[in-house]
Design a protein around this motif. Structure first.
Motif, PDB file in Angstrom:
ATOM      1  N   GLU A 163       0.803  -1.220   0.000  1.00  0.00           N
ATOM      2  CA  GLU A 163       0.000   0.000   0.000  1.00  0.00           C
ATOM      3  C   GLU A 163       0.837   1.273   0.000  1.00  0.00           C
ATOM      4  OE1 GLU A 163      -2.822  -0.243   3.175  1.00  0.00           O
ATOM      5  OE2 GLU A 163      -3.806  -2.017   2.335  1.00  0.00           O
ATOM      6  N   LYS A 165       2.695   2.262  -2.158  1.00  0.00           N
ATOM      7  CA  LYS A 165       2.666   2.853  -3.516  1.00  0.00           C
ATOM      8  C   LYS A 165       1.588   3.921  -3.650  1.00  0.00           C
ATOM      9  CE  LYS A 165      -0.392  -0.501  -5.825  1.00  0.00           C
ATOM     10  NZ  LYS A 165      -1.446  -0.189  -4.928  1.00  0.00           N
ATOM     11  N   ASP A 166       0.596   3.910  -2.761  1.00  0.00           N
ATOM     12  CA  ASP A 166      -0.485   4.884  -2.808  1.00  0.00           C
ATOM     13  C   ASP A 166      -0.188   6.146  -2.003  1.00  0.00           C
ATOM     14  OD1 ASP A 166      -1.996   3.103  -4.377  1.00  0.00           O
ATOM     15  OD2 ASP A 166      -2.733   2.084  -2.569  1.00  0.00           O
ATOM     16  N   ARG A 167       0.918   6.169  -1.300  1.00  0.00           N
ATOM     17  CA  ARG A 167       1.273   7.348  -0.503  1.00  0.00           C
ATOM     18  C   ARG A 167       1.649   8.498  -1.426  1.00  0.00           C
ATOM     19  NH1 ARG A 167       4.593   5.803   4.851  1.00  0.00           N
ATOM     20  NH2 ARG A 167       4.756   8.074   4.781  1.00  0.00           N
ATOM     21  N   THR A 168       1.242   9.683  -1.053  1.00  0.00           N
ATOM     22  CA  THR A 168       1.570  10.871  -1.845  1.00  0.00           C
ATOM     23  C   THR A 168       2.757  11.635  -1.272  1.00  0.00           C
ATOM     24  OG1 THR A 168      -0.035  12.191  -0.606  1.00  0.00           O
ATOM     25  CG2 THR A 168      -0.802  11.138  -2.656  1.00  0.00           C
TER      26      THR A 168
END
Length: 181
Positions: A163, A165-168
Motif C-alpha cells: 500500500e 505505492k499509494d502514498r503521496t
C-alpha cells in the motif's frame, strides 16, 4: 512471478527477487541492494534526479547505506547521516527513537550522535531508504528529525511496497507488490 521469485525492473535493470514469507499468508519479494554495485549506482542516479533541493540526506542502518553513499557521491555532497540501530561508543549526547520494521519483526531503536543532531538542526533533509513498506522506519526517522529540528523536505526510496505505492508523501522508482498464499 515464477518458482518463488518476482521479476523486478528498476532503473533500467532487471533482478529476480526471492519471495520470503512474513506471515502464514503473506510473502514479500526480498530486495537486497547489498553487493550489487550496478543496481546501487543505477538506483542512486535515478533517485538523485527526483530528489528535492536539500542540505543533507539521512538513512537508517543498514540497507540504505550503499544507496545513500552513492547518491551523495554522485551529487557531490561531502556528507550524509546515518541513524544507527544502537548507540556506539563514539556517540555522545545520543538522540533516539523506537521502530518496528516489517523485515526485522521486532522493536529496534534508531540513534543519532549529538554532533550529527546539531549539524542537521534547521537543515533541509531528505530521508533515503531502499524500500518503504509499512512506513514504520520512515516515521521513526521523521520523529527523530522532528525532535532535533531537522526539516524533512523529501522521502526517497527505490521501492514502495504494498500500500505504500499509494502514498503521496514519498518519492519512489517502482512499486513492489505483496504476495498472498
Amino acid at each position: 512471478m515464477s518458482d518463488m521469485y518476482y521479476t523486478l525492473n528498476v532503473a533500467g535493470l532487471e533482478r529476480q527477487l526471492p519471495l520470503c514469507p512474513i506471515s502464514d499468508d503473506t510473502m514479500i519479494a526480498a530486495f537486497v541492494i547489498f553487493g550489487d554495485t550496478q543496481l546501487t549506482m543505477a538506483c542512486a542516479r535515478e533517485l538523485n534526479k527526483l530528489a528535492p533541493q536539500h542540505d543533507v540526506m539521512i538513512t537508517a542502518e543498514s540497507k540504505g547505506i550503499p544507496l545513500i553513499c552513492e547518491m551523495a557521491r554522485l551529487a557531490g555532497e561531502k556528507r550524509y547521516l546515518l541513524a544507527r540501530k544502537s548507540p556506539k561508543l563514539y556517540m555522545r549526547d545520543v538522540f533516539s527513537t523506537e521502530v518496528r520494521s516489517i523485515t526485522t519483526g521486532h522493536r529496534q531503536i534508531l540513534c543519532l550522535d549529538g554532533k550529527d543532531a546539531q549539524y542537521i538542526k534547521g537543515k533541509r533533509v531528505v530521508i533515503v531508504d531502499d524500500v518503504i513498506s509499512t512506513g514504520e522506519s520512515l516515521a521513526a526517522i521523521e520523529e527523530l528529525l522532528g525532535s532535533i529540528g531537522g526539516n524533512v523536505v523529501g522521502k526517497d526510496c527505490v521501492l514502495a511496497e504494498g500500500e505504500a505505492k499509494d502514498r503521496t508523501d514519498i518519492i519512489y522508482l517502482e512499486p513492489l507488490p505483496l504476495f498472498f498464499k
